[in-house]
Write a protein that holds these residues in place. Structure first.
Motif, PDB file in Angstrom:
ATOM      1  N   LEU A 121       0.913  -1.143   0.143  1.00 30.15           N
ATOM      2  CA  LEU A 121      -0.032   0.014   0.151  1.00 30.15           C
ATOM      3  C   LEU A 121       0.852   1.294  -0.081  1.00 30.15           C
ATOM      4  N   LYS A 122       1.890   1.340   0.869  1.00 28.60           N
ATOM      5  CA  LYS A 122       2.833   2.391   1.042  1.00 28.60           C
ATOM      6  C   LYS A 122       3.466   2.599  -0.321  1.00 28.60           C
ATOM      7  N   VAL A 123       4.063   1.477  -1.111  1.00 26.52           N
ATOM      8  CA  VAL A 123       4.722   1.799  -2.305  1.00 26.52           C
ATOM      9  C   VAL A 123       3.791   2.355  -3.302  1.00 26.52           C
ATOM     10  N   LEU A 124       2.596   1.795  -3.419  1.00 24.12           N
ATOM     11  CA  LEU A 124       1.671   2.258  -4.395  1.00 24.12           C
ATOM     12  C   LEU A 124       0.980   3.708  -4.097  1.00 24.12           C
ATOM     13  N   ALA A 125       0.980   4.104  -2.871  1.00 25.78           N
ATOM     14  CA  ALA A 125       0.628   5.432  -2.269  1.00 25.78           C
ATOM     15  C   ALA A 125       1.845   6.266  -2.767  1.00 25.78           C
ATOM     16  N   GLY A 126       2.992   5.907  -2.868  1.00 24.00           N
ATOM     17  CA  GLY A 126       4.303   6.740  -3.328  1.00 24.00           C
ATOM     18  C   GLY A 126       3.931   6.984  -4.523  1.00 24.00           C
ATOM     19  N   PHE A 127       3.590   6.198  -5.382  1.00 25.09           N
ATOM     20  CA  PHE A 127       3.408   6.182  -6.952  1.00 25.09           C
ATOM     21  C   PHE A 127       2.352   7.159  -7.213  1.00 25.09           C
ATOM     22  N   VAL A 128       1.404   7.022  -6.373  1.00 29.80           N
ATOM     23  CA  VAL A 128       0.322   7.926  -6.784  1.00 29.80           C
ATOM     24  C   VAL A 128       0.618   9.514  -6.326  1.00 29.80           C
ATOM     25  N   VAL A 129       1.235   9.663  -5.568  1.00 30.70           N
ATOM     26  CA  VAL A 129       1.994  10.922  -5.044  1.00 30.70           C
ATOM     27  C   VAL A 129       3.095  11.294  -6.161  1.00 30.70           C
ATOM     28  N   ALA A 130       3.881  10.429  -6.614  1.00 32.68           N
ATOM     29  CA  ALA A 130       4.934  10.653  -7.682  1.00 32.68           C
ATOM     30  C   ALA A 130       4.438  10.895  -9.034  1.00 32.68           C
ATOM     31  N   LEU A 131       3.273  10.388  -9.359  1.00 34.40           N
ATOM     32  CA  LEU A 131       2.810  10.509 -10.732  1.00 34.40           C
ATOM     33  C   LEU A 131       1.780  11.706 -10.961  1.00 34.40           C
ATOM     34  N   GLY A 132       1.514  12.367  -9.845  1.00 34.35           N
ATOM     35  CA  GLY A 132       0.566  13.611  -9.931  1.00 34.35           C
ATOM     36  C   GLY A 132      -0.811  13.301 -10.707  1.00 34.35           C
ATOM     37  N   ILE A 133      -0.997  13.807 -11.782  1.00 31.19           N
ATOM     38  CA  ILE A 133      -2.320  13.757 -12.288  1.00 31.19           C
ATOM     39  C   ILE A 133      -2.284  12.340 -12.864  1.00 31.19           C
ATOM     40  N   PHE A 134      -1.232  11.834 -13.328  1.00 27.37           N
ATOM     41  CA  PHE A 134      -1.095  10.268 -13.840  1.00 27.37           C
ATOM     42  C   PHE A 134      -1.536   9.200 -12.852  1.00 27.37           C
ATOM     43  N   GLY A 135      -1.428   9.866 -11.703  1.00 21.97           N
ATOM     44  CA  GLY A 135      -1.628   8.922 -10.519  1.00 21.97           C
ATOM     45  C   GLY A 135      -3.167   8.072 -10.327  1.00 21.97           C
ATOM     46  N   ALA A 136      -3.940   8.706 -11.197  1.00 22.61           N
ATOM     47  CA  ALA A 136      -5.314   7.904 -11.193  1.00 22.61           C
ATOM     48  C   ALA A 136      -5.413   6.704 -11.101  1.00 22.61           C
ATOM     49  N   VAL A 137      -4.411   6.093 -12.280  1.00 26.25           N
ATOM     50  CA  VAL A 137      -4.303   4.417 -12.181  1.00 26.25           C
ATOM     51  C   VAL A 137      -3.871   3.766 -11.197  1.00 26.25           C
ATOM     52  N   PRO A 138      -2.887   4.154 -10.636  1.00 31.98           N
ATOM     53  CA  PRO A 138      -2.251   3.721  -9.329  1.00 31.98           C
ATOM     54  C   PRO A 138      -3.490   3.830  -8.125  1.00 31.98           C
ATOM     55  N   LEU A 139      -4.094   5.076  -8.113  1.00 27.35           N
ATOM     56  CA  LEU A 139      -4.965   5.233  -7.138  1.00 27.35           C
ATOM     57  C   LEU A 139      -6.047   4.221  -7.187  1.00 27.35           C
ATOM     58  N   ALA A 140      -6.498   3.973  -8.330  1.00 31.56           N
ATOM     59  CA  ALA A 140      -7.671   2.856  -8.563  1.00 31.56           C
ATOM     60  C   ALA A 140      -7.168   1.548  -7.873  1.00 31.56           C
ATOM     61  N   VAL A 141      -5.894   1.272  -8.356  1.00 32.28           N
ATOM     62  CA  VAL A 141      -5.188  -0.017  -7.943  1.00 32.28           C
ATOM     63  C   VAL A 141      -5.056   0.031  -6.349  1.00 32.28           C
ATOM     64  N   LEU A 142      -4.800   1.275  -5.797  1.00 34.43           N
ATOM     65  CA  LEU A 142      -4.586   1.268  -4.495  1.00 34.43           C
ATOM     66  C   LEU A 142      -5.820   1.034  -3.626  1.00 34.43           C
ATOM     67  N   VAL A 143      -7.078   2.013  -4.044  1.00 34.12           N
ATOM     68  CA  VAL A 143      -8.321   1.520  -3.614  1.00 34.12           C
ATOM     69  C   VAL A 143      -8.795   0.064  -3.555  1.00 34.12           C
ATOM     70  N   ALA A 144      -8.364  -0.701  -4.887  1.00 34.92           N
ATOM     71  CA  ALA A 144      -8.725  -2.110  -4.797  1.00 34.92           C
ATOM     72  C   ALA A 144      -7.681  -2.892  -3.928  1.00 34.92           C
ATOM     73  N   ILE A 145      -6.527  -2.509  -3.841  1.00 34.42           N
ATOM     74  CA  ILE A 145      -5.413  -3.261  -2.954  1.00 34.42           C
ATOM     75  C   ILE A 145      -6.068  -3.092  -1.434  1.00 34.42           C
ATOM     76  N   THR A 146      -6.484  -1.692  -1.238  1.00 35.86           N
ATOM     77  CA  THR A 146      -6.990  -1.544   0.127  1.00 35.86           C
ATOM     78  C   THR A 146      -8.175  -2.561   0.569  1.00 35.86           C
ATOM     79  N   ALA A 147      -9.002  -2.536  -0.461  1.00 34.52           N
ATOM     80  CA  ALA A 147     -10.058  -3.466  -0.418  1.00 34.52           C
ATOM     81  C   ALA A 147      -9.649  -5.049  -0.033  1.00 34.52           C
ATOM     82  N   LEU A 148      -8.741  -5.277  -0.661  1.00 30.19           N
ATOM     83  CA  LEU A 148      -8.221  -6.763  -0.642  1.00 30.19           C
ATOM     84  C   LEU A 148      -7.423  -6.740   0.755  1.00 30.19           C
ATOM     85  N   GLU A 149      -6.793  -5.798   1.002  1.00 34.14           N
ATOM     86  CA  GLU A 149      -5.855  -5.761   2.540  1.00 34.14           C
ATOM     87  C   GLU A 149      -6.985  -5.943   3.458  1.00 34.14           C
TER      88      GLU A 149
END
Lengths: 242, 115, 193
Positions: A188-216
């Protein structure tokens, strides 16, 4: 930005209160979350247990679902001999469950992602279960280490393997919980890092992050369940010597 | 058959159904099947269990060997023996997990096909 | 070997095997042994607290509630069953009573009809008898009157015959004439009959 392992750091919130054999004991973030898990679960369950209405409300229904869930687990896996240990198993499940889930909250800390906690729990259970088995069955308890019907000449190989297998229980029990919690949080932390680093393009990892959070969340519940049910199974082995 | 009798029979049937459902625990909140988590999560859990069992067996064996070595001063022989036993134990553990899963899967399939 | 030493060296062994790579990258906080005593202390404290709360306060209450509910549901089910059985028995009794009443009513009806019929027959018979008596009497009376009339007729005829003969032949023996007339009347009556 902090590394993905930073979130597991334990730091003191207060000055050390006292020492136990040279070890200073202070209130830590881990301690706060442990006590918090106890406080939240106790308040919730006390509220659920308090009224004892014939037709339960939401909180009461939740408390009763927990009760029935663990009650069935103990009955199915240990049998009637397990009734005595029901409060312990119930507390174990609630403690792990709330510990796992609380850690997923924002700014949360997961005390079950620490091997010291999981191993101490697993080792205590293991020790207790072994002692229960020894007290109940005496030396017959050691028949646990030799499978029924195996040829006698295999004993010199099988008994050490079974012994190691038995001794590996607290390790597998604790490492499973610890590893699941740690891996999930690192991910989760690594993915969150991606979201922050990618800025506007962070939407995709954000979606993945939400999915992973649900999985977690699922994993958090599942691991609490597995930890508890395996404790039940070990207890059953000790009580009934299969 | 009179209207009253039909009503009585209807009530009888419903009572029987309720009782049966109640005794078999169909209507009760129950999680004894362990199906609380969805299929995907459960599979993940099983995979994780197997991976952990493999590691745990080896670790336990190696640790015991190491301890015995330290105690008896027989470095590194008992570590090696422990490691091998640990591998055996790991296989045994994994086998048991797989067997339990197999049994559970079968029971679940039976339960599904019965319905 | 004391337990604590065993545990300490145990940690050492685990640390040696598991996280070598992780520690190389700055270390996983999970393997910072210095935090272990505090973690275990708080674990014991909080778990003991939870266990006490659960086993003294929460679980007995929930268990009590669930048992009470089960008992209530069972007793309600039993009551419903009992009521249904009672209703069934009552319905059965009612049906039986109805059938009985119906039987009784039809029996009474038949009895009444029979009695009425018998009465009618009896009264008809009585009337018939009375009538027959009256008819018989009437017949007897008629026969008597006829006999009287006939007797009167024969004495009248004898008188008439005696006077006719007296006029024709003078004196006549009355009794002889009467006997002859009576015989003639008798033969005539026989002839008319």
């Amino acid at each position: 930005m902090a590394g993905p392992l930073e979130q597991f750091t334990i730091h003191n919130v207060t000055d050390p209160l006292f020492t136990i054999g040279n070890h200073p004991i202070a209130v830590t973030n881990s301690a706060i979350f442990m006590l918090g898990a106890v406080a939240i679960s106790s308040v919730l369950l006390l509220a659920g247990a308090g009224k004892g209405a014939m037709i339960p409300g939401r909180v009461q229904a939740l408390a009763e679902i927990f009760y029935e869930f663990i009650g069935n687990m103990v009955r199915d896996n240990v049998g009637s001999a397990g009734r005595k240990y029901f409060p312990f198993i119930f507390s174990l499940f609630i403690f792990t469950l709330f510990g796992n889930v609380l850690g997923l909250m924002p700014y949360g800390f997961t005390f079950t992602s620490h091997i010291a906690v999981t191993f101490f729990m697993a080792a205590s259970i293991f020790l207790a279960v072994t002692l229960i088995g020894l007290f109940k069955h005496g030396l017959r308890f050691f028949s646990l280490f030799f499978p029924h019907g195996a040829p006698l000449f295999t004993a010199p190989i099988l008994i050490p393997i079974e012994l190691v297998s038995y001794l590996s229980r607290p390790i597998s029990l604790s490492v499973r919980l610890f590893a699941n919690m740690t891996v999930g949080h690192v991910l989760l932390k690594v993915l969150a890092g991606f979201v922050v680093a990618l800025g506007i393009f962070g939407a995709v990892p954000l979606a993945v992050l939400v999915a992973i959070t649900a999985l977690e969340l699922l994993v958090a519940v599942l691991q609490a369940y597995i930890f508890t049910i395996l404790s039940c199974i070990y207890l059953n082995d000790a009580l009934h010597l299969h | 058959m009179t209207e009253d009798e039909r009503k009585a029979d209807e009530l009888d049937r419903r009572l029987r159904d309720v009782r049966q459902a109640y005794n078999t625990g169909v209507g009760k909140p129950s999680g004894s099947t362990g199906g609380s988590a969805g299929g995907g999560g459960e599979k993940l859990g099983v995979g994780m269990r197997i991976a952990v069992e493999m590691v745990a067996g080896v670790v336990a064996g190696a640790f015991l060997g190491l301890m015995a070595d330290r105690w008896l001063g027989t470095k590194p022989w008992l570590l090696i023996v422990g490691f091998i036993l640990g591998c055996g134990a790991a296989f045994l553990n994994v086998y048991r997990v797989a067997q339990a899963e197999e049994k559970r899967g079968k029971a679940e399939r039976d339960a599904v096909s019965k319905k | 070997m004391p337990v604590s030493a065993l545990r300490a060296s145990g940690w050492g062994a685990i640390l040696a095997i598991l996280p070598a790579a992780a520690r190389a990258e700055g270390g996983m906080p999970q393997f910072d042994v210095s935090t272990f005593p505090s973690q275990i202390f708080w674990l014991v404290v909080s778990f003991a607290l939870l266990y006490v709360l659960m086993s003294w306060l929460v679980l007995p209450r929930i268990g009590h509630t669930i048992e009470a509910r089960e008992a209530k549901i069972q007793s309600d089910l039993d009551a419903a069953q009992k009521a249904n059985d009672a209703a069934r028995v009552a319905a059965e009794a009612q049906r039986k009573a109805l059938a009985e009443a119906r039987g009784k009513a039809s029996a009474t009806l038949r009895q009444t009809t029979d009695a009425a019929a018998a009465e009618t027959t009896a009264s008809l018979a009585a009337i018939g008898e009375k009538l027959a008596g009256k008819i018989g009497e009437a017949e007897r009376r008629i026969a008597e009157q006829r006999a009287q009339a006939l007797a009167g007729l024969s004495s009248l005829a004898a008188e008439i015959a005696g006077s006719v003969l007296g006029k024709l032949v003078g004196t006549v023996d009355g009794t002889q004439v009467a006997a002859k007339v009576a015989a003639a009347v008798e033969t005539a009556r026989k002839g008319t009959k």
